[in-house]
Design a protein around this motif. Structure first.
Motif, PDB file in Angstrom:
ATOM      1  N   GLN A 156      34.019 -24.799  51.027  1.00 28.19           N
ATOM      2  CA  GLN A 156      34.918 -24.346  52.102  1.00 28.19           C
ATOM      3  C   GLN A 156      36.239 -25.097  52.005  1.00 28.19           C
ATOM      4  OE1 GLN A 156      32.405 -25.178  55.501  1.00 28.19           O
ATOM      5  NE2 GLN A 156      31.502 -23.125  55.454  1.00 28.19           N
ATOM      6  N   HIS A 157      37.327 -24.354  51.864  1.00 29.04           N
ATOM      7  CA  HIS A 157      38.663 -24.936  51.828  1.00 29.04           C
ATOM      8  C   HIS A 157      39.280 -24.811  53.224  1.00 29.04           C
ATOM      9  CE1 HIS A 157      38.465 -25.080  47.440  1.00 29.04           C
ATOM     10  NE2 HIS A 157      37.936 -23.875  47.493  1.00 29.04           N
ATOM     11  N   VAL A 158      39.692 -25.941  53.780  1.00 27.22           N
ATOM     12  CA  VAL A 158      40.121 -25.982  55.180  1.00 27.22           C
ATOM     13  C   VAL A 158      41.570 -25.540  55.334  1.00 27.22           C
ATOM     14  CG1 VAL A 158      40.477 -27.479  57.176  1.00 27.22           C
ATOM     15  CG2 VAL A 158      38.490 -27.827  55.670  1.00 27.22           C
ATOM     16  N   HIS A 159      41.783 -24.573  56.228  1.00 28.91           N
ATOM     17  CA  HIS A 159      43.137 -24.155  56.583  1.00 28.91           C
ATOM     18  C   HIS A 159      43.640 -24.936  57.785  1.00 28.91           C
ATOM     19  CE1 HIS A 159      43.495 -20.119  54.408  1.00 28.91           C
ATOM     20  NE2 HIS A 159      42.409 -20.678  53.972  1.00 28.91           N
ATOM     21  N   GLU A 160      42.739 -25.135  58.743  1.00 30.07           N
ATOM     22  CA  GLU A 160      43.164 -25.662  60.030  1.00 30.07           C
ATOM     23  C   GLU A 160      41.949 -26.188  60.778  1.00 30.07           C
ATOM     24  OE1 GLU A 160      46.239 -23.847  63.303  1.00 30.07           O
ATOM     25  OE2 GLU A 160      44.531 -22.596  62.772  1.00 30.07           O
TER      26      GLU A 160
END
Lengths: 109, 109
Positions: A69-73
């Protein structure tokens, strides 16, 4: 640790629930728990870190499954006791292989 | 109570977290807690019921604020310890008057 983290309220076990949402389509993918260290690592690394209540250890999503999971916010709610993490999900979020952990619906009685 | 409710796992205080999502646009509006009675009333009535941990009582969203939630669907996750409730939200979900409780973002350090 960001200053805003002071506004977070961890429970009596030092944990806060994190709702993980697909940034692309809004699907709620999973809910897991973070301690302060997991929040800090998530913010610093841009990958999701959680606290496993069963294994009693920090884990980074995708290290075992590859489903990163790549975090945006990272958002937090009005009373600071829940996090909302918007991510780009690689593969499935659920350990069952389903895209989201919420793949079953209850029926009204 | 629907049969599927047997698959729910309440915590040691008899509670389960419920993520409330706007059925129209996918926004996560709030997270609150339900006990078994709140789950049952929510399924039967089509309105959201929660357990207030501070007031130690059942409450129906909107009775005080007017900001009613009409339930479209109740989903549950792979290990049965979290609910996802999709609703049509009248007015604001948050007691602050914001549409969603998650109106603040944390910044990466």
């Amino acid at each position: 640790m960001p200053e805003l983290a002071e506004e977070l309220r961890f429970d009596d076990q030092g944990l806060i629930p994190a709702v993980v949402q697909d940034a692309a389509n809004g699907d709620v993918l999973m809910v897991a728990w973070m301690n302060q260290e997991a929040v800090q690592r998530t913010l610093e690394s841009g990958r999701t870190w959680f606290w496993s209540r069963s294994r009693k250890e920090l884990w980074r999503k995708g290290d075992t499954s590859g489903n990163v999971q790549h975090v945006h916010e990272v958002r937090f709610d009005c009373d600071g006791d829940t996090l909302l993490v918007k991510v780009t999900q690689e593969g499935a979020a659920c350990h069952t292989g389903e895209r989201t952990c919420f793949y079953r619906a209850m029926e009204a009685s």
